[in-house]
Enzyme design. Structure first.
Site, short mmCIF file in Angstrom:
data_model
loop_
_atom_site.label_atom_id
_atom_site.label_comp_id
_atom_site.label_asym_id
_atom_site.label_seq_id
_atom_site.Cartn_x
_atom_site.Cartn_y
_atom_site.Cartn_z
N CYS A 1 21.06 12.51 14.06
CA CYS A 1 20.58 11.13 14.13
C CYS A 1 20.64 10.49 12.74
CB CYS A 1 19.14 11.07 14.64
SG CYS A 1 18.92 11.81 16.27
N CYS B 1 16.58 13.92 14.28
CA CYS B 1 17.32 15.17 14.02
C CYS B 1 18.41 14.91 12.96
CB CYS B 1 17.95 15.68 15.30
SG CYS B 1 19.28 14.64 15.94
#
Length: 77
Positions: free
Chosen positions: A14, A11
């Site tokens: 991340c 994501c």
């Protein structure tokens, strides 16, 4: 050498955590290995329920948010 692991499925948070961790390590001029752990079953082995998470030398340092570069530097000491 520090082993830095970013736990997350890829994501945007991340990716941001990976960038911040790498920047912190480079600014500290430490030797490190950065690994992205993206498989849920592998993430679960750390006992992490929310991502992203930062693991340093096998110890979970933060979960569920992206710390600042300065905060990450403290975690890398």
């Amino acid at each position: 050498m520090k082993k830095i692991q970013i736990l997350g499925t890829g994501c945007p948070k991340c990716k941001k955590l990976a960038e911040c961790a790498e920047q912190a390590a480079k600014e500290m001029a430490i030797e490190y290995e950065l690994e992205k752990v993206t498989q849920i079953k592998d993430i679960m082995k750390f006992g992490v329920m929310t991502t992203p998470a930062l693991v340093v030398d096998g110890k979970v340092k933060v979960t569920g948010n992206v710390p600042t570069v300065e905060q990450i530097k403290e975690m890398l000491k």
